[in-house]
Structure formats: C-alpha cells, structure tokens
Design an enzyme around this catalytic site. Structure first.
Site: not given
Length: 207
Positions: A184-188
């Site tokens: 989520a939230n582009r915190l890959h």
C-alpha cells in the site's frame, strides 16, 4: 486505475542465499495458488544498436544455472540474441502483487537437452515447430495450415517427429534478479541479487 496492494513486508530475512533458490520458493507458492500460466514471462531482446523488442514466452525449466525456454533460432528473438546476448525477463504475477525481473545473457542449450524437451511436447506442437518459420512473413493463415496438414500426413501419431535443426533452447544465465513485492501507498519492497564472481550481493531499491 490503481490497485491498492495488501501484503506482508518482504525483508532481507526472508531471502534465500542465492536467487534461483528464492525464485524456486516464490514460483512454488505462485503455482500452488492457482495463477494462470505462472511460467509465462516477458522476454526482451535488443539489436546491437539498442532497438528493443519484447514478447511473452513460457519458462520450461529452471535450475541453478538459470532460466530455460525454447524457440525457433531463426525467429526475431533468435536473431537478436545471436547478435546481442544480453536480455531481460519479467515474470508479472499481478494477482499476488509480485514481479521477478532478471537481466543476464542467453546461451543455447545443448542438442541433447533440446531433444529431450522436444520429445515431451504434444505431437501437434512438434509439427507446429516445423510448420512455422517463426517471425517470417507469410501470405495467409491457409498457407500455414497447409504446411501443418502436409506434415501431419508425413508424420502421423505413430511416427517420431525429428527435432527441427533451427529449433532449440536458450538458458538465461542471470546477472541480476530482482524480487518485487507490492504494498500500500507505493511503499513496495524491491530486493535485488547482483552477481559478484561466484557470490551474490543483495541490495534494497527504493520503490
């Protein structure tokens, strides 16, 4: 259009000692999860002057030395690999928010390995490998079907189909292998193995 990923953190503590072991772990998880054709991978090649091309091929084997697929050596990908062996692979496992990205070099498998795999293919696929001069221009579908029908007459199910001389395998020997886990939230999480001689270094990349 955005997908909000929900998944657990993927950290260095989860990694195998080398990339093919980690790939085996993820691939087994994906295969048992029931994803459609988890062995489908995007192969990118390029001409010597850097013009790229991509297509989907099927992974048929992987081992400690790399990733293996089979194709017509005279195809566009075969010609580009002959001129420039540096390639990239992408396994796009979107349903579980994972990707594996590989860079490395392509080398032909031996004829014994090619023949052993060819014998496992369905009879129709063996004929298809002969019927199609892959990537070449053809006048019509009817012409392709006529070639196939001629071969089916020459090699019925009771006859052994020889391995086409211009058909065989490639093994992609990895230089880098990145394991990407979406969050989520582009915190890959992006963990990449980098070859250093006979050893592997692991680095974390910003998403």
């Amino acid at each position: 259009m955005r997908e909000h990923y929900r998944s657990e953190a993927f950290t260095e503590a989860h990694l195998a000692a080398e990339p093919m072991g980690q790939f085996d772990h993820w691939f087994r998880e994906i295969a048992t999860a029931g994803l459609h054709e988890p062995n489908a991978m995007i192969l990118s090649t390029a001409t010597p002057d850097g013009r790229p091309s991509s297509r989907t091929v099927l992974l048929k084997k992987y081992d400690p030395q790399g990733f293996v697929f089979f194709t017509n050596y005279a195809s566009r990908k075969g010609q580009e690999i002959a001129a420039n062996p540096y390639v990239s692979l992408l396994f796009p496992w979107h349903q579980v928010a994972r990707q594996v990205i590989v860079t490395g070099t392509a080398t032909r498998t031996g004829r014994d390995e090619t023949a052993a795999y060819f014998r496992t293919r369905p009879h129709g696929s063996q004929l298809g490998a002969w019927a199609s001069a892959q990537s070449s221009v053809i006048a019509s579908r009817e012409e392709l079907l006529a070639r196939y029908d001629e071969l089916a007459t020459r090699y019925p199910h009771t006859e052994r189909v020889p391995v086409p001389p211009d058909w065989g395998g490639y093994r992609i020997v990895p230089e880098t292998v990145e394991f990407w886990q979406g969050h989520a939230n582009r915190l890959h999480d992006r963990l990449r193995y980098v070859a250093e001689g006979d050893a592997w270094r692991v680095e974390r990349l910003c998403p």
